[in-house]
Enzyme design. Structure first.
Site, PDB file in Angstrom:
ATOM      1  N   SER A 199      -6.796  -2.017   0.576  1.00  0.00           N
ATOM      2  CA  SER A 199      -8.210  -1.816   0.866  1.00  0.00           C
ATOM      3  C   SER A 199      -8.989  -3.123   0.752  1.00  0.00           C
ATOM      4  CB  SER A 199      -8.794  -0.797  -0.109  1.00  0.00           C
ATOM      5  OG  SER A 199      -8.828  -1.334  -1.424  1.00  0.00           O
TER       6      SER A 199
ATOM      7  N   GLU B  38      -4.155  -8.410   4.308  1.00  0.00           N
ATOM      8  CA  GLU B  38      -4.203  -7.500   5.464  1.00  0.00           C
ATOM      9  C   GLU B  38      -4.906  -6.255   4.970  1.00  0.00           C
ATOM     10  OE1 GLU B  38      -4.118  -4.751   7.671  1.00  0.00           O
ATOM     11  OE2 GLU B  38      -1.953  -4.462   7.463  1.00  0.00           O
TER      12      GLU B  38
ATOM     13  N   GLU C 147       1.252   2.843  -6.920  1.00  0.00           N
ATOM     14  CA  GLU C 147       1.665   3.825  -7.925  1.00  0.00           C
ATOM     15  C   GLU C 147       1.966   5.173  -7.296  1.00  0.00           C
ATOM     16  OE1 GLU C 147       0.504   3.609 -12.429  1.00  0.00           O
ATOM     17  OE2 GLU C 147      -1.277   3.969 -11.199  1.00  0.00           O
TER      18      GLU C 147
ATOM     19  N   CYS D  24      -4.141   1.604   9.361  1.00  0.00           N
ATOM     20  CA  CYS D  24      -5.291   0.707   9.484  1.00  0.00           C
ATOM     21  C   CYS D  24      -5.589   0.320  10.930  1.00  0.00           C
ATOM     22  CB  CYS D  24      -5.080  -0.539   8.626  1.00  0.00           C
ATOM     23  SG  CYS D  24      -3.518  -1.377   8.897  1.00  0.00           S
TER      24      CYS D  24
ATOM     25  N   GLU E 215     -14.127   3.293   7.257  1.00  0.00           N
ATOM     26  CA  GLU E 215     -12.729   3.662   7.474  1.00  0.00           C
ATOM     27  C   GLU E 215     -12.451   5.010   6.809  1.00  0.00           C
ATOM     28  OE1 GLU E 215      -8.508   1.298   7.491  1.00  0.00           O
ATOM     29  OE2 GLU E 215      -9.799   1.012   5.754  1.00  0.00           O
TER      30      GLU E 215
ATOM     31  N   LYS F 110       4.597  -5.479  -6.281  1.00  0.00           N
ATOM     32  CA  LYS F 110       4.016  -4.310  -6.926  1.00  0.00           C
ATOM     33  C   LYS F 110       3.733  -3.255  -5.865  1.00  0.00           C
ATOM     34  CE  LYS F 110       0.035  -2.691  -7.488  1.00  0.00           C
ATOM     35  NZ  LYS F 110       0.333  -1.228  -7.482  1.00  0.00           N
ATOM     36  N   PRO F 111       4.550  -2.192  -5.799  1.00  0.00           N
ATOM     37  CA  PRO F 111       4.247  -1.119  -4.854  1.00  0.00           C
ATOM     38  C   PRO F 111       3.116  -0.239  -5.371  1.00  0.00           C
ATOM     39  CG  PRO F 111       6.180  -0.544  -6.151  1.00  0.00           C
ATOM     40  CD  PRO F 111       5.777  -1.943  -6.565  1.00  0.00           C
TER      41      PRO F 111
ATOM     42  N   PRO G 295       0.811  -1.218   0.000  1.00  0.00           N
ATOM     43  CA  PRO G 295       0.000   0.000   0.000  1.00  0.00           C
ATOM     44  C   PRO G 295       0.844   1.268   0.000  1.00  0.00           C
ATOM     45  CG  PRO G 295       0.250  -0.771   2.233  1.00  0.00           C
ATOM     46  CD  PRO G 295       1.033  -1.736   1.359  1.00  0.00           C
TER      47      PRO G 295
END
Length: 499
Positions: free
Chosen positions: A248, A269, A198, A303, A401, A195-196, A170
């Site tokens: 998410s 998670e 963007e 979170c 959230e 994949k981080p 995330p």
């Protein structure tokens, strides 16, 4: 009680952060080399404190994922064949490399995310600790003892790597959440493609740059791009054994659906809406002081944040006053403004608008703004740290959230009511109980439907202890030896001793 409204608060400004020497190569990292994407599309990386462009990174495509997975698959056999001691030694070198470049990594993380210096430095220190812990844990896994469980047959339990793991991380903790995946995945003998986000890819790319000489080619690969493209391909790729995502609920659901086609394992998670249950006998001043950090760490983009207070009606006014006093003195600013900055910006214009919409809805639902409550003037995606008081039961701000610097305060009369309302949300990541009664704290901690429950504390983490949730917060565990369990498979081998 000094009340500071959004319009009364200023953002501390610092020198423009434009040290391009911090930047990593902005390409894909595949098979130990920097490589161009098949496509030409680029994503713009923005400094959320100034709204200025930092750089661009490739928007990779499915073909790029296929190249990275092929490299990881090729490296998996030799990496997985290393004995734990050998992998542990490499993980310890990774930890040392991060520690040697801690100031550089923290500065880059602050630039890309707007994190205050203290938050970014803590992220790097925690990442170093995660590698060191996993290096040790990889050498001391435990399982059922070998022995005769069927007459004349000897049973052995083997712990094996899964193979190639896809990881999706995330924007709120780019380096730290990346390492929470990287360390146990590699420690368990797997190779990976990550994949981080963007929005915040820079520290993950920097990690690849700093550690390229320490890991064999193909063990660690980075593909930047959209989740709907890169995450989707990782989830459906037949050579990916597992996908691990922090993000998410929507992203987790999409990955789980895509992974179902190949029946691969999924580690999720996801979101949280942590209740903070404050009983009449609690130390109210200590609770308010703790929420100054636990409710607003990383500008509430956390979170496990202590974002939803359920306080007994008899002490609600006193507690709210104490919390407002704490929040009123919080320092908002750009990372470069100094070490006293506690609250940075929201990560993006889109998220900034989303948090402001939540505040408007809360006001419409009848919540009272006790402090903060809106945007701050000037460039950057800054929102004033906010306390919403007198919040009606069931209001959207107590159920959804918000993921910003917002703490809501509700009241309750009976303990059973507090538990029912604490558990009514679809999330189950974290919670806390505040009471001086030890027996009551044990009872309530057991009643709360959350993966982590603190007593007279909140948002204190230990690498040795698991982190993960229930219900809509996902499944699987980060941190601790439980993460090694998640990223490995168990094989039973039974020998007929009479043959």
């Amino acid at each position: 009680m000094a009340l500071v409204n959004a319009q009364d608060r200023e953002v501390l400004r610092g020198p423009v952060q434009d040290d391009t020497r911090l930047l990593p190569p902005t390409d894909l990292f595949i098979n130990g080399q920097w490589q161009s994407s098949h496509g030409s599309e680029q994503a713009v990386v923005i400094d959320p404190g100034t709204e200025q462009e930092i750089c661009t990174v490739p928007r990779g495509d499915a073909a790029d994922v296929d190249r990275a997975v092929a490299a990881a698959k090729e490296a998996a056999r030799s990496w997985g064949a290393l004995v734990p001691r050998e992998r542990a030694q490499i993980l310890l070198r990774l930890a040392q490399r991060l520690e040697d470049h801690a100031a550089e990594l923290a500065a880059l993380e602050s630039w890309n995310t707007g994190k205050p210096p203290a938050v970014a430095a803590d992220d790097v220190a925690s990442a170093v600790d995660s590698f060191r812990f996993m290096a040790g844990a990889a050498r001391s896994t435990t399982t059922v003892a070998s022995g005769q469980y069927a007459e004349g047959h000897l049973s052995l339990i083997l712990r094996e790597p899964l193979g190639v793991v896809g990881a999706v991380t995330p924007w709120n903790y780019p380096l730290l959440m990346g390492v929470w995946k990287i360390a146990p995945i590699l420690a368990a003998g797997n190779t990976m493609v990550i994949k981080p986000s963007e929005s915040t890819p820079l520290s993950t790319l920097k990690f690849a740059e700093l550690t390229a000489d320490l890991l064999p080619a193909g063990v660690f690969n980075v593909v930047t791009g959209r989740g709907s493209v890169i995450g989707q391909r990782l989830a459906e790729h037949p050579d990916v054994a597992m996908v691990a995502l922090t993000g998410s609920v929507g992203s987790g659901s999409a990955v789980a659906r895509a992974a179902a086609g190949s029946v691969k394992r999924v580690h999720l998670e996801l979101g949280g809406k942590a209740p903070v249950v404050i009983l009449p006998d609690a130390d109210l001043a200590a609770a308010a002081a703790a929420l100054r950090t636990a409710g607003y760490w990383n500008a509430g983009q956390e979170c496990g944040a202590a974002c939803r207070v359920l306080v007994h009606a008899s002490v609600a006014e006193e507690f709210t006053s104490l919390l407002v006093n704490e929040v009123s003195s919080m320092v908002v600013g750009e990372p470069g403004a100094g070490s006293e900055v506690e609250i940075g910006p929201m990560i993006s214009r889109q998220h900034y608008d989303r948090v402001l919409e939540h505040l408007q809805r809360a006001a419409a639902d009848g919540a009272r703004v006790a402090v903060g409550g809106g945007a701050l003037d000037g460039p950057g995606y800054f929102i004033a740290p906010t306390v919403l008081a007198d919040v009606p039961q069931g209001a959207a701000c107590t159920q959804e959230e918000i993921f910003g610097p917002v703490v809501t305060v509700e009241t309750f009369e009976e303990e059973s009511e507090a538990m029912e309302r604490a558990n009514e949300v679809p999330f189950g990541l974290a919670a806390s109980v505040w009471t001086r009664d030890t027996a009551r704290s044990h009872r309530l901690a057991s009643a709360l439907d959350a993966g982590t429950v603190w007593v007279n504390s909140h948002l204190v983490l230990a690498t040795e202890m698991p982190w993960g949730g229930f219900k809509g917060s996902g499944y699987g565990r980060d941190l601790s030896a439980y993460a090694l369990d998640d990223y490995s498979r168990t094989k039973h081998v039974m020998h007929n001793q009479q043959a």
